[in-house]
Every structure is written in structure tokens, then in C-alpha cells.
Motif scaffolding. Structure first.
Motif, short mmCIF file in Angstrom:
data_model
loop_
_atom_site.label_atom_id
_atom_site.label_comp_id
_atom_site.label_asym_id
_atom_site.label_seq_id
_atom_site.Cartn_x
_atom_site.Cartn_y
_atom_site.Cartn_z
N PHE A 1 0.82 -1.20 0.00
CA PHE A 1 0.00 0.00 0.00
C PHE A 1 0.86 1.26 0.00
CE2 PHE A 1 -1.47 3.36 2.90
CZ PHE A 1 -2.53 3.87 2.16
N GLY B 1 -9.44 -0.41 2.05
CA GLY B 1 -8.59 0.74 1.75
C GLY B 1 -7.61 0.46 0.64
N MET B 2 -7.04 -0.75 0.62
CA MET B 2 -6.14 -1.11 -0.48
C MET B 2 -6.88 -1.14 -1.81
SD MET B 2 -3.65 -4.12 0.98
CE MET B 2 -2.28 -3.73 2.07
N LEU C 1 -9.50 0.66 -2.62
CA LEU C 1 -9.75 2.05 -3.02
C LEU C 1 -8.48 2.71 -3.54
CD1 LEU C 1 -12.08 3.16 -0.09
CD2 LEU C 1 -12.72 2.83 -2.48
N THR C 2 -7.33 2.36 -2.96
CA THR C 2 -6.07 2.91 -3.46
C THR C 2 -5.83 2.46 -4.90
OG1 THR C 2 -5.17 2.86 -1.22
CG2 THR C 2 -3.59 3.06 -3.03
N SER D 1 -8.03 4.47 -7.18
CA SER D 1 -7.53 5.83 -7.46
C SER D 1 -6.52 5.82 -8.60
CB SER D 1 -6.90 6.41 -6.19
OG SER D 1 -5.68 5.76 -5.86
N LEU E 1 -8.09 8.26 -3.11
CA LEU E 1 -6.85 7.91 -2.41
C LEU E 1 -6.94 8.29 -0.93
CD1 LEU E 1 -3.90 6.84 -2.74
CD2 LEU E 1 -3.22 9.23 -2.96
N GLY F 1 -8.79 5.66 0.88
CA GLY F 1 -7.90 4.53 1.15
C GLY F 1 -6.92 4.81 2.26
N GLU F 2 -6.40 6.05 2.33
CA GLU F 2 -5.46 6.41 3.39
C GLU F 2 -6.12 6.30 4.76
OE1 GLU F 2 -2.89 10.26 5.00
OE2 GLU F 2 -4.17 10.44 3.24
N VAL G 1 -6.57 2.55 5.64
CA VAL G 1 -5.34 1.77 5.83
C VAL G 1 -4.43 2.44 6.85
CG1 VAL G 1 -3.30 0.82 4.72
CG2 VAL G 1 -5.47 0.83 3.50
N ALA H 1 -3.72 -7.32 -1.24
CA ALA H 1 -5.05 -7.17 -0.64
C ALA H 1 -5.70 -8.53 -0.43
CB ALA H 1 -5.92 -6.29 -1.53
#
Length: 646
Positions: free
Chosen positions: A440, A508-509, A511-512, A515, A545, A548-549, A552, A616
Motif C-alpha cells: 500500500f 482501503g487497499m 480504493l487505493t 484511485s 486515495l 484509502g489512506e 489503511v 489485498a
């Protein structure tokens, strides 16, 4: 409670009434749960122990571990041992600095009721983690009897004025760091004509060093220098680095090689300085709240002036303002330097943070006589390493008895005692999760470099630097955090949906990765459209992002804190941030080769999005079997097994 020894032991131990003398730290460690630190023999009689049943053994250990030591208030100041007086609070969880970590805190109501009814008898012995300058939570003779000159008793909004000054210093430091770091990529590309990949690799290496150096700063603060000296010394390096960076920017058009050498030296000093002060600043301010109150209680016991304000609320207020100072500093730093650099050049944009940080360094030095100081006593990070080393060594060198029903770290008990080993045990399962997180961080840390280069090709006012887009991340996080805290998670709870920390990190991963898909779409339109794409089209990818931040990074810090034993909480947070350093270091070594193999920028974004799917999936698989600390049960060793290990 009969089942007290079936739960993971806490760092807090209470001792039976014994007016003289108060046990020393070595005696406390030696007696804890029948373990031994100084010798290889348990205090229990092995012959009689062999005749006892399991229930009787537990009762014996329980009676030893719950003995209470009481001493009057006036005698506390004469002890050199780091004892903390438990001040009378209806809420047992807030004795001095905010939380007393005790296994009674989360047990059944019957057990908690017993503890509350007897809390007036207690003193607590703390072994707090030293990575975050833990020794400030200990009150001893040398710094509790004599308040500093101009004592920080004056309160501003319930917070000592010295703590308020430290909040302002943190604002200036974050202003300087983010104001400089967001312009670094553009500076390397324009001043030294570095290719995008090479400049990004150098920025990633700088980030790696900046997140690795907190280990050095925390170790020096806790073992040798103390927090205040550490902050001052590393701030000098930090300031010198910014001035060197500004000097390199001035010379880049005259002496190219000399300017590059000065720039590299400046970046090294900045990474060393910003990381060195990171583990010390927040706790230096927070400790003033508790230590000032402890000094009042010791110096004037029983008097009306000795009554403390609500220290727990003051501590919470301090950390709220401290967190906002970090975010506001980064916002103002990015916004200001993004407007200064295009108009006045990079040299001035680096010089302004340098001057600001020089003022902060003098400011920190000026309050040296106004702060409570705690002498360094040693590092828990070192203790963790010694326990692991001493557990592995006998298994590698001795081919004797092997017990399959004990934890592998129990082989370190003869040298370190049961309590310390039990504190280290919860670290091992968490490291499995930490091994996955660099995937990540590789995407997150590189996003600012990639998307700043993308912003250079997009339409924007000429007076604004492309690095201004990184402000979208800070704004999104500030907006989303209260939304998650007040609406999203409570709404899920009302529907009996409680996503575990690992599941949140998996989301979150994902969603990263999403992004990066959005940034790939934007890049495709940049390359195919004849007119520039507006820079505001980067908003969706920064927003995703930031989601995701939060899921995570913020959840990861929470996970590291809650899963760690009490004395290792800040050390675990440091290890969590160390995963960021590892990711940035690895990416700095391979990014240039990757861009050579995949020259198309759009494909680079899609490849990064696909890459995050594998870790993930691994994290999701781990989440199905991971046993959290609340449910984890480390069995206390039977005495015959302990004797075999001896």
C-alpha cells in the motif's frame, strides 16, 4: 478473580501492603507471576508445586501478583524508583496522564467493582514504551520536587503554556517540511534536468530516510539524551539542511556539480532532522500536563492548591490541537510554497522554511528551563530485540528438550522474566500484517510524485505550482475523518456491521488501486485531447486515495496500538511507520527500471492498480484467521515446563 492468569498479563502490577521498604524495580520484575529476572529459579517451591493442581497453582500466582504496596504521600518524593502515585479519580482509567493500563479495565463488572472499591490503596508501577519518550510518564525525585523556573502552571485553555508553545512549534515544523517536500520533485527536474523517474526515485529515497530516522531519534532520546536535547540537536541538523538546500538552489545555475552535492547533503540533514524530532515533540508537550499535576500533588499534598484540573481532558485537548497543527501546517506550507516557487524561485521557497525552523529551534532552546525533564532510562526497542535474540539462541544451539505446547519466545524467560516476554508475544502476529502493508505504501507515497508530473501537463493558472494538487489530499482527509467517525461507522454499527481492522485495510487497499485506475483514465485523456485537461479533474483520484489512506493508514495505527501490549504501544506504532520507510526504499531502487520496462504512463497506472490486488487478497485471507488481542489467550506456563526451560 480466579481466571486472572488466563489473560495476557498487564504492565501494571499492584503490591500487598508493605510500609517499608517499597520494592525496587528489580524485585518487582523478579517476583512477577512467579518469574525471575535475576536468577534461574522460580520463587515457588518446586517440590510442593509438583503436588499442586492447576487451579491451586493459578490461585498461588494470583495471590502473588495482586499484593498491594501502600506508602504515605510524604514518603513518595524520597524514593528514586519511578513510582507513580495514583491520584483519586472516579474513573480508574485516568490516574495521571490519561490511561492506566490494567487487566481489570476490560474484565467483568464484578472484578472491576472490586478494583474500584480498593483503588485508594494503590500505587502503580509503569513500564511505558520509550520510543515515544515514555519516561516522561514516570515521576521521580529529581524532577518532581523542584518545578522548573517559570513553572508551566499557567494554563491556556486548561493546557500548560509550554505545551501550547510546543503545538506552535509543531505547526511551524510541518509547514517547513511539507512546504519543502512538495516542491522537491519539481526542483530536481528543473534545476538538474533529471528525468521524471530519476527525480521520483530520489524523492522516494528521501522519504524512506525521513521515516527511518525516528528509530534513531527515539533511541537517543530514551537511552542517552532525553527528549528536549534530542529535539534541539536534530532541529539544528534540520535547519542546516534547509539552508543547504536553498544554497544549492542558488548555485545550480553557476556550479552544477557543487549545487548537486550541496543539495544531496541538505536532503540528508533534513531527513535526519525531521525523523529525529518526530518521536519526541508530541510527548514532550503532553508530559508537561501530567508532570506539572504530579509535582503539585507531591509538593502540597492535601492542600486545596494540590487539587488537579481534569488532566485527562487537558491531555485529550492537547492532542486534538496537536493533530490540527500538523494538518494546518501542511496545508499552509503547501499552499504558500506553491505560490512562492513560481514567482520567486526554489531558493526562496526553501529559504523561508529554513528561517522559520531556525526561529523554532531558538524557541525550543529558550523554554529549556520552563519544561519538566525526565532523564533517559533505556529503550524498549532494544529490550524487544534482546528478547527475540535470547529466545532464538537456545533453540539453535541446544538440541535438548523441545516442548510443543509453549510459545517459542518462552525460551527467553530465564533471562528476562515472564512479564517482559509476555509483553513481547503480541508483537509476533502483528508483524505478519505489517509484512503486507509496504504494498500500500508504495502506491501511496509515489502518488504525489506521479500526479504532480501529471498536473504539469494539465491546465492551471501560471502563478501556481503543479504541486498544489497535493493539498487535495490534506483537505479530503480533514473532511472525511469526522464523517467516518460520526456518521459512517455509527451507521454500520446500527446495522450490526462491525468491520474488523484488517477488513477495513483490505477495503482501503482496493480504493487505493481504484484511485490509480482513475488517474490512468485522466492520463489517457491528457494524451489524446488536443487541449489541456483542467487540473480539477485530479480531484476524484485524490478523494478516493484519501479514502484509502483513512482505511489503511489511520486504521493501521489503531491496529498497531490496540494489538500491542501496554509497554510496547508506541514501539509498535514506530514499526508500523517503518513499513512506509521500507516501501519507499524498495520503490526508489526499482522505479527507474520499471519505467524503462513500461514507458507508457497510462499503463504504469493500470499496472500499479493491478499490483495492489495480490497483497489485498493475502491480507483478506489473513483477516479470516487472525486472532485479535481481545480474544488472544496466552497460557501461563506450568511450573514443570518452566523448570524444563531453566
Amino acid at each position: 478473580p480466579a481466571n486472572i492468569n488466563t489473560r495476557r498479563p498487564s504492565v501494571v502490577r499492584d503490591w500487598r501492603y508493605n510500609p517499608s521498604p517499597v520494592p525496587s524495580i528489580s524485585e518487582i520484575l523478579a517476583a512477577d507471576l512467579g518469574g525471575s529476572r535475576q536468577n534461574s529459579l522460580s520463587p515457588m517451591d518446586w517440590e510442593s508445586a509438583s503436588q499442586m493442581g492447576a487451579e491451586e497453582k493459578r490461585q498461588r500466582r494470583y495471590s502473588r501478583s495482586l499484593s498491594i504496596c501502600e506508602s504515605n504521600r510524604s514518603s513518595l518524593a524520597s524514593y528514586s524508583e519511578p513510582l507513580i502515585q495514583r491520584h483519586t479519580h472516579r474513573d480508574e482509567a485516568h490516574p495521571l496522564m490519561g490511561v492506566t493500563y490494567s487487566y481489570f479495565q476490560t474484565t467483568a463488572s464484578r472484578e472491576r467493582q472490586w478494583y474500584e472499591h480498593n483503588q485508594h490503596l494503590h500505587y502503580s508501577v509503569f513500564f511505558w514504551d520509550p520510543f515515544a519518550a515514555s519516561t516522561d510518564w514516570l515521576v521521580g525525585r529529581s524532577y518532581a520536587q523542584t518545578p522548573p523556573s517559570g513553572s508551566p502552571m499557567t494554563l491556556i485553555g486548561g493546557i500548560p503554556w509550554v505545551s501550547v508553545v510546543i503545538i506552535g512549534i509543531e505547526f511551524c515544523e510541518r509547514f517547513a517540511y511539507y512546504g519543502m517536500s512538495t516542491q522537491l520533485l519539481l526542483y530536481l527536474e528543473s534545476a538538474f534536468h533529471m528525468p521524471d523517474a530519476e527525480a521520483a526515485a530520489k524523492c522516494l529515497l528521501f522519504t524512506s530516510c525521513a521515516y527511518f530516522s525516528p528509530l534513531l531519534g527515539g533511541y537517543l532520546a530514551d537511552s542517552h539524551l532525553g527528549k528536549h536535547k534530542t529535539i534541539v540537536i536534530f532541529s539544528v541538523f534540520y535547519t542546516a539542511g534547509l539552508f543547504l538546500l536553498s544554497t544549492g538552489a542558488f548555485l545550480c545555475g553557476v556550479a552544477h556539480e557543487l549545487a548537486l552535492m550541496i543539495t544531496n547533503l541538505g536532503l540528508f540533514f533534513i531527513a535526519l532532522g525531521t525523523g529525529g524530532i518526530k518521536p519526541c515533540v508530541s510527548t514532550l508537550g503532553a508530559s508537561q500536563i501530567g508532570l506539572a499535576g504530579a509535582s503539585r500533588r507531591i509538593s502540597s499534598p492535601g492542600s486545596p492548591t494540590a487539587e488537579d484540573p481534569d488532566e485527562s481532558e487537558a491531555t485529550k485537548s492537547y492532542f486534538r490541537w496537536f493533530y490540527w497543527s500538523i494538518n494546518l501546517g501542511s496545508l499552509f506550507g503547501v499552499a504558500t510554497m506553491s505560490m512562492v516557487a513560481p514567482k520567486f524561485g526554489f531558493a526562496i521557497s526553501f529559504l523561508i522554511p529554513g528561517v522559520l525552523l531556525a526561529v523554532c529551534t531558538v524557541w525550543v532552546w529558550a523554554i529549556r528551563d520552563k519544561c519538566y525533564h525526565v532523564p533517559p532510562v533505556g529503550s524498549v526497542i532494544t529490550m524487544m530485540w534482546c528478547v527475540v535474540r535470547d529466545a532464538i539462541r537456545p533453540r539453535l544451539t541446544w538440541c535438548g528438550l523441545r516442548k510443543s505446547n509453549i510459545h517459542w519466545l518462552d525460551w527467553a524467560i530465564p533471562k528476562h522474566g515472564r512479564m517482559i516476554v509476555d509483553e513481547v508475544k503480541p508483537v509476533m502476529p502483528v508483524l505478519q500484517v505489517f509484512a503486507i502493508l509496504p504494498a500500500f505504501w508504495m502506491l501511496f507515497t509515489n502518488a504525489s510524485n506521479l500526479w504532480t508530473n501529471q498536473a504539469k501537463q494539465m491546465g492551471r493558472p501560471s502563478c501556481i505550482s503543479p504541486a498544489i494538487t497535493t493539498i487535495f489530499n490534506s483537505l479530503s482527509v480533514l473532511m472525511l475523518l469526522p464523517i467516518f467517525d460520526r456518521w459512517i461507522f455509527p451507521a454500520l454499527a446500527r446495522r450490526n456491521i462491525y468491520p474488523s481492522p484488517l477488513v477495513r485495510m483490505v477495503v482501503g487497499m482496493g480504493l487505493t488501486g481504484l484511485s490509480y485506475v482513475l488517474s490512468g483514465i485522466v492520463e489517457y485523456y491528457i494524451q489524446t485531447r488536443p487541449t489541456p485537461v483542467n487540473i480539477l479533474w485530479q480531484l476524484p483520484q485524490w478523494f478516493v486515495l484519501s479514502l484509502g489512506e483513512i482505511l489503511v493508514s489511520v486504521t493501521g495505527l489503531e491496529f498497531a496500538y490496540t494489538e500491542a501490549s501496554e509497554s510496547l504501544k508506541s514501539a509498535m506504532s514506530a514499526l508500523f511507520l517503518l513499513t512506509l520507510s521500507t516501501a519507499a526504499l524498495f520503490l526508489s531502487m526499482v522505479w527507474s527500471a520499471f519505467t524503462t520496462l513500461v514507458p507508457d504512463t497510462t499503463l504504469q497506472y493500470y499496472f500499479c492498480a493491478a499490483m495492489i490486488c495480490i497483497p489485498a487478497a493475502l491480507l483478506y485471507r489473513l483477516s479470516e484467521t487472525f486472532e485479535y488481542a481481545a480474544a488472544r489467550n496466552y497460557d501461563i506456563l506450568d511450573d514443570d515446563v518452566y523448570e524444563d526451560i531453566q
